[in-house]
Design a protein around this motif. Structure first.
Motif, PDB file in Angstrom:
ATOM      1  N   LEU A 120      35.040  72.577  86.709  1.00 13.67           N
ATOM      2  CA  LEU A 120      33.455  72.674  88.006  1.00 13.67           C
ATOM      3  C   LEU A 120      32.867  71.709  87.894  1.00 13.67           C
ATOM      4  CD1 LEU A 120      32.435  74.096  90.339  1.00 13.67           C
ATOM      5  CD2 LEU A 120      30.530  75.193  88.665  1.00 13.67           C
ATOM      6  N   PRO A 121      32.076  71.116  86.842  1.00 11.21           N
ATOM      7  CA  PRO A 121      32.000  69.643  86.883  1.00 11.21           C
ATOM      8  C   PRO A 121      33.121  68.747  87.622  1.00 11.21           C
ATOM      9  CG  PRO A 121      31.775  69.957  84.456  1.00 11.21           C
ATOM     10  CD  PRO A 121      32.747  70.881  85.587  1.00 11.21           C
ATOM     11  N   ILE A 122      33.748  68.382  87.553  1.00  8.62           N
ATOM     12  CA  ILE A 122      34.727  68.018  88.232  1.00  8.62           C
ATOM     13  C   ILE A 122      34.419  67.606  89.793  1.00  8.62           C
ATOM     14  CG2 ILE A 122      36.727  66.042  88.684  1.00  8.62           C
ATOM     15  CD1 ILE A 122      37.836  67.104  85.863  1.00  8.62           C
ATOM     16  N   LEU A 123      34.364  68.965  90.176  1.00  7.54           N
ATOM     17  CA  LEU A 123      34.504  68.974  92.109  1.00  7.54           C
ATOM     18  C   LEU A 123      32.360  69.361  92.282  1.00  7.54           C
ATOM     19  CD1 LEU A 123      36.580  72.220  91.785  1.00  7.54           C
ATOM     20  CD2 LEU A 123      37.624  69.551  92.541  1.00  7.54           C
ATOM     21  N   GLY A 124      32.131  69.202  91.289  1.00 10.77           N
ATOM     22  CA  GLY A 124      30.778  69.706  91.776  1.00 10.77           C
ATOM     23  C   GLY A 124      29.909  67.801  91.728  1.00 10.77           C
ATOM     24  N   GLY A 125      30.385  66.928  91.087  1.00 14.30           N
ATOM     25  CA  GLY A 125      30.604  65.519  90.583  1.00 14.30           C
ATOM     26  C   GLY A 125      31.018  65.024  92.228  1.00 14.30           C
ATOM     27  N   LEU A 126      32.526  65.553  92.485  1.00 13.02           N
ATOM     28  CA  LEU A 126      32.696  65.055  93.617  1.00 13.02           C
ATOM     29  C   LEU A 126      31.276  65.588  94.760  1.00 13.02           C
ATOM     30  CD1 LEU A 126      36.513  65.234  92.985  1.00 13.02           C
ATOM     31  CD2 LEU A 126      35.478  63.156  93.608  1.00 13.02           C
ATOM     32  N   PHE A 127      31.539  66.953  95.076  1.00  7.98           N
ATOM     33  CA  PHE A 127      30.785  67.304  95.784  1.00  7.98           C
ATOM     34  C   PHE A 127      29.186  66.710  96.171  1.00  7.98           C
ATOM     35  CE2 PHE A 127      27.340  70.296  97.799  1.00  7.98           C
ATOM     36  CZ  PHE A 127      27.966  71.042  98.580  1.00  7.98           C
ATOM     37  N   ILE A 128      28.366  66.230  94.919  1.00  6.37           N
ATOM     38  CA  ILE A 128      27.574  66.231  94.944  1.00  6.37           C
ATOM     39  C   ILE A 128      27.574  64.147  95.807  1.00  6.37           C
ATOM     40  CG2 ILE A 128      25.625  64.264  93.215  1.00  6.37           C
ATOM     41  CD1 ILE A 128      26.336  67.469  91.256  1.00  6.37           C
ATOM     42  N   ASP A 129      28.350  63.502  94.710  1.00  8.81           N
ATOM     43  CA  ASP A 129      28.990  61.952  95.778  1.00  8.81           C
ATOM     44  C   ASP A 129      28.842  62.190  97.006  1.00  8.81           C
ATOM     45  OD1 ASP A 129      28.558  60.968  93.247  1.00  8.81           O
ATOM     46  OD2 ASP A 129      31.024  61.330  92.461  1.00  8.81           O
ATOM     47  N   TYR A 130      30.029  63.134  97.529  1.00 12.55           N
ATOM     48  CA  TYR A 130      29.892  63.391  98.978  1.00 12.55           C
ATOM     49  C   TYR A 130      28.972  63.751  99.925  1.00 12.55           C
ATOM     50  CZ  TYR A 130      34.667  62.070  99.442  1.00 12.55           C
ATOM     51  OH  TYR A 130      35.643  61.355  98.477  1.00 12.55           O
ATOM     52  N   PHE A 131      27.823  64.787  99.201  1.00 12.37           N
ATOM     53  CA  PHE A 131      27.050  65.510  99.781  1.00 12.37           C
ATOM     54  C   PHE A 131      25.541  65.474  99.819  1.00 12.37           C
ATOM     55  CE2 PHE A 131      31.423  67.637 100.280  1.00 12.37           C
ATOM     56  CZ  PHE A 131      31.263  67.604 102.209  1.00 12.37           C
ATOM     57  N   GLY A 132      25.962  64.819  98.067  1.00 13.78           N
ATOM     58  CA  GLY A 132      23.738  65.051  97.818  1.00 13.78           C
ATOM     59  C   GLY A 132      23.566  66.163  97.101  1.00 13.78           C
ATOM     60  N   THR A 133      22.521  66.429  96.571  1.00 17.14           N
ATOM     61  CA  THR A 133      21.987  66.977  95.373  1.00 17.14           C
ATOM     62  C   THR A 133      21.199  68.110  96.154  1.00 17.14           C
ATOM     63  OG1 THR A 133      20.620  65.686  95.548  1.00 17.14           O
ATOM     64  CG2 THR A 133      21.798  64.933  93.297  1.00 17.14           C
ATOM     65  N   ASN A 134      20.713  68.457  97.328  1.00 18.64           N
ATOM     66  CA  ASN A 134      20.078  69.103  97.693  1.00 18.64           C
ATOM     67  C   ASN A 134      21.220  70.518  97.750  1.00 18.64           C
ATOM     68  OD1 ASN A 134      17.865  67.860  97.776  1.00 18.64           O
ATOM     69  ND2 ASN A 134      17.564  67.982 100.048  1.00 18.64           N
ATOM     70  N   SER A 135      22.353  70.249  98.484  1.00 18.54           N
ATOM     71  CA  SER A 135      23.243  71.587  98.475  1.00 18.54           C
ATOM     72  C   SER A 135      23.756  71.230  97.025  1.00 18.54           C
ATOM     73  CB  SER A 135      24.992  71.014  99.582  1.00 18.54           C
ATOM     74  OG  SER A 135      24.356  70.970 100.924  1.00 18.54           O
ATOM     75  N   GLY A 136      23.869  70.637  96.423  1.00 15.92           N
ATOM     76  CA  GLY A 136      23.833  71.391  94.878  1.00 15.92           C
ATOM     77  C   GLY A 136      23.261  71.882  94.119  1.00 15.92           C
ATOM     78  N   SER A 137      22.139  71.582  94.422  1.00 15.20           N
ATOM     79  CA  SER A 137      21.101  72.053  93.472  1.00 15.20           C
ATOM     80  C   SER A 137      20.913  73.708  93.985  1.00 15.20           C
ATOM     81  CB  SER A 137      19.820  71.521  93.661  1.00 15.20           C
ATOM     82  OG  SER A 137      19.193  71.369  94.365  1.00 15.20           O
ATOM     83  N   LEU A 138      20.923  74.137  95.225  1.00 15.89           N
ATOM     84  CA  LEU A 138      20.756  75.151  95.727  1.00 15.89           C
ATOM     85  C   LEU A 138      21.742  76.121  94.905  1.00 15.89           C
ATOM     86  CD1 LEU A 138      18.778  76.753  96.972  1.00 15.89           C
ATOM     87  CD2 LEU A 138      20.250  76.087  99.442  1.00 15.89           C
ATOM     88  N   ILE A 139      23.344  75.634  95.444  1.00 17.77           N
ATOM     89  CA  ILE A 139      24.151  76.478  94.772  1.00 17.77           C
ATOM     90  C   ILE A 139      24.273  76.730  93.374  1.00 17.77           C
ATOM     91  CG2 ILE A 139      26.792  76.113  94.872  1.00 17.77           C
ATOM     92  CD1 ILE A 139      27.125  74.843  97.831  1.00 17.77           C
ATOM     93  N   ALA A 140      24.100  75.623  92.686  1.00 14.62           N
ATOM     94  CA  ALA A 140      23.968  75.672  91.523  1.00 14.62           C
ATOM     95  C   ALA A 140      22.846  77.297  90.629  1.00 14.62           C
ATOM     96  CB  ALA A 140      24.172  74.763  90.546  1.00 14.62           C
ATOM     97  N   THR A 141      21.509  77.613  90.927  1.00 17.27           N
ATOM     98  CA  THR A 141      20.795  77.877  90.421  1.00 17.27           C
ATOM     99  C   THR A 141      20.452  79.242  90.729  1.00 17.27           C
ATOM    100  OG1 THR A 141      18.958  76.887  93.173  1.00 17.27           O
ATOM    101  CG2 THR A 141      18.590  75.742  90.435  1.00 17.27           C
ATOM    102  N   SER A 142      20.784  79.233  92.216  1.00 22.98           N
ATOM    103  CA  SER A 142      21.793  80.458  92.905  1.00 22.98           C
ATOM    104  C   SER A 142      22.469  81.304  91.829  1.00 22.98           C
ATOM    105  CB  SER A 142      22.085  80.708  94.322  1.00 22.98           C
ATOM    106  OG  SER A 142      21.209  79.791  95.740  1.00 22.98           O
ATOM    107  N   LEU A 143      23.533  80.155  92.083  1.00 22.56           N
ATOM    108  CA  LEU A 143      24.564  81.257  91.148  1.00 22.56           C
ATOM    109  C   LEU A 143      23.738  81.001  89.884  1.00 22.56           C
ATOM    110  CD1 LEU A 143      28.062  79.051  91.625  1.00 22.56           C
ATOM    111  CD2 LEU A 143      27.261  81.317  92.499  1.00 22.56           C
ATOM    112  N   ILE A 144      23.619  80.263  89.133  1.00 22.34           N
ATOM    113  CA  ILE A 144      22.786  81.144  87.701  1.00 22.34           C
ATOM    114  C   ILE A 144      21.953  82.404  87.808  1.00 22.34           C
ATOM    115  CG2 ILE A 144      20.803  80.275  85.995  1.00 22.34           C
ATOM    116  CD1 ILE A 144      21.591  77.006  86.189  1.00 22.34           C
ATOM    117  N   MET A 145      20.671  82.716  89.229  1.00 21.67           N
ATOM    118  CA  MET A 145      20.420  83.400  89.096  1.00 21.67           C
ATOM    119  C   MET A 145      21.258  84.819  89.169  1.00 21.67           C
ATOM    120  SD  MET A 145      17.462  84.070  91.793  1.00 21.67           S
ATOM    121  CE  MET A 145      18.148  83.486  92.965  1.00 21.67           C
ATOM    122  N   LEU A 146      21.598  84.578  89.341  1.00 23.70           N
ATOM    123  CA  LEU A 146      22.960  85.944  89.954  1.00 23.70           C
ATOM    124  C   LEU A 146      23.742  86.135  89.033  1.00 23.70           C
ATOM    125  CD1 LEU A 146      24.342  87.891  92.327  1.00 23.70           C
ATOM    126  CD2 LEU A 146      25.712  85.808  92.369  1.00 23.70           C
ATOM    127  N   GLY A 147      24.074  85.147  88.214  1.00 19.14           N
ATOM    128  CA  GLY A 147      24.926  85.575  86.685  1.00 19.14           C
ATOM    129  C   GLY A 147      24.360  86.493  86.137  1.00 19.14           C
TER     130      GLY A 147
END
Length: 538
Positions: A120-147
């Motif tokens: 995941l960190p590799i895919l997340g890093g690619l995602f961040i490099d392409y789409f920015g941190t706003n989308s990445g941080s929102l998905i990440a904190t949502s998954l942390i809370m749900l988990g």
């Protein structure tokens, strides 16, 4: 990264006008064919270095308030993740009893987080490099809370499989959130400020981990139910999610208050070329090996240190948990100082060697002496303070910043791969030791012997990094802020080469077999970690 963050330096904050001129001329000297002239146009737009520097300075001054807000929010969005990380370790004995599982199954439960974060960190890093941190941080904190919500519910049903499912969801978010943080900080802060802000980020995470290990048992005792500690995790994660929404709102305000011309210029340097990964430097991959060994050792030891103290030194759960929390104490005080130290004196590779050495010494003290466990735990915490900042800032110095998210993602992936493998190995060794020695002060003998050998290997890797930096990189990683410009000047041809090769249409002609070997090895280790996880979870 998208337009939601300020401009990044092209090469770790040291990409000067002379470097731009050298890079441009190198296209002709190297005989490279540049695809659609894209790289040449990008260099051309950045070549008016004086104008760009004034632009960056003016933009930074206008957005200073947003920079401070971004720092505060970035530090807090991962507090929930780090607070939740060590509750399981503090309650290891209770969880094994309540869920009726073995040490090997507990190891699989712990590694369920690191297993999903091997990729995941590799895919997340690619995602961040392409789409920015706003989308990445929102998905990440949502998954942390749900988990954490699912983990909390599993304590009521006493379901091992439900807790594993919650841990996997939590892991999906926790592995990405740190990459998001470090990428944001690498974008907002450059040069001297970067090491200090990353130091503050590490300190914040260690404070959260320290509080988690120290409060898990008291919270469980206060409510008479071990699941209460996990519900506390969920509440903290929900607060981090709310803070993340504040950050996203601030970034949207920046876009509204920034002209389209400025946004276009900010976007220019954030275009990521995946080919760069093939041409990452050998010394970078050595740091990745260190992340696998030392990072995997750190994480796995933090998962078992509470029970180790309980069994080996004969104390109750509460004292063991508070004693184990000492392993997180030194980063709180040392890491902010280290940020300043690295800027003033450098010595990153020296600190890395010292970190691996103190890890090995701490394993010897805790596993094979009767010295007060607090001594060994403090020595371990020194290792935990010295190593991460040295590794992360070293990566930020040698990689182009438009590939920093991916580079840090691979770093996290290697650490989680090591942690997954070591977690399971430790569980197997403890079960074998328990069968021979029962649950006694000697039941961790095999485990501590393994950790000591693991630390010796990581020390050998750190020594190799030290020598390569000294003789092949003009001590770039040992240099302080003022000497680094001279070191960059010496190695600029080497450090520019990957960008030249990756930008060429005939880039495969410049990729030798050794360029692919690190990726192949990492892929094989990923497979091994997942096979072990699946076998032991079944």
């Amino acid at each position: 990264m998208g337009a939601s963050t300020p401009d990044q330096p092209l090469l770790g904050g040291e990409f000067s006008h002379s470097t731009l001129e050298s890079l441009r001329s190198s296209f002709d000297d190297a005989g490279l064919t540049v695809e659609h002239g894209e790289a040449r146009r990008r260099l051309s737009s950045a070549s008016s270095s004086g104008e760009l520097t004034e632009f960056e300075r003016a933009w930074s001054q206008r957005q200073r308030g947003f920079q401070v807000l971004a720092l505060v929010c970035t530090l807090l969005i991962s507090v929930g993740s780090h607070y939740s990380a060590h509750t399981l370790g503090a309650l290891k004995s209770t969880i094994k009893k309540e869920l009726d599982i073995t040490n090997t199954q507990y190891g699989a439960l712990q590694s369920s987080v690191s297993a999903v974060n091997t990729v995941l960190p590799i895919l997340g890093g690619l995602f961040i490099d392409y789409f920015g941190t706003n989308s990445g941080s929102l998905i990440a904190t949502s998954l942390i809370m749900l988990g954490n919500l699912i983990i909390s519910l599993s304590t009521h049903t006493q379901s091992f499989s439900t807790m594993v499912a919650g841990r996997i969801l939590y892991g999906l978010g926790s592995g990405t959130i740190t990459v998001v943080q470090e990428t944001i900080l690498g974008s907002w802060f450059k040069g001297k400020g970067l090491a200090i802000t990353i130091a503050i980020q590490i300190t914040t995470s260690r404070i959260a981990s320290f509080l988690s290990m120290g409060t898990a048992i008291p919270i469980a005792n206060r409510f008479g139910f071990y699941g209460a500690a996990f519900w506390a995790n969920f509440v903290v994660c929900a607060l981090s999610f709310g803070i993340n929404l504040v950050y996203i709102g601030a970034m949207r305000r920046i876009r509204r208050n920034t002209s389209q011309n400025v946004l276009d210029r900010l976007r220019t340097k954030h275009k990521f070329n995946p080919r760069l990964v093939v041409f990452f430097f050998g010394i970078y991959w050595m740091i990745i090996v260190e992340s696998f060994t030392l990072g995997g050792g750190w994480n796995s030891f933090l998962h078992i240190n509470s029970e180790l103290v309980k069994l080996r030194f004969g104390v109750n759960d509460a004292i063991a948990a508070w004693s184990a929390s000492v392993s997180q104490i030194m980063p709180i005080f040392l890491v902010p100082f280290l940020g300043w130290f690295f800027d003033l004196y450098g010595k990153r590779t020296d600190m890395l060697v010292l970190s691996t050495s103190t890890f090995t010494i701490s394993m010897l003290l805790l596993g094979f002496t009767k010295a007060n466990p607090l001594i060994g735990l403090v020595v371990f915490s020194i290792s935990l303070a010295l190593g991460p900042l040295a590794e992360i800032t070293a990566i930020s110095l040698i990689l182009p910043s438009n590939s920093l998210g991916t580079g840090l993602g691979i770093y996290k992936s290697a650490m989680n791969t090591g942690s997954t493998i070591v977690d399971i190995v430790v569980g197997v060794l403890q079960d074998r030791g328990s069968r021979v020695l029962e649950d006694s002060e000697n039941s961790y003998d095999y485990v501590m012997a393994f950790f000591t050998a693991w630390g010796a290997v990581s020390t050998l890797v750190a020594g190799t990094i030290f020598l390569v930096d000294r003789f092949k990189w003009s001590s770039l990683l040992r240099s302080n802020a003022s000497d680094r410009k001279e070191a960059y000047h010496v190695v600029k041809a080497k450090i520019n080469r990957p960008m030249l090769y990756a930008a060429a249409t005939n880039w495969r002609d410049y990729a030798a077999l050794w360029n692919y070997i690190p990726l192949i090895i990492l892929g094989c280790l990923l497979v091994v970690s997942w096979v072990l996880f699946a076998v032991k979870l079944a």
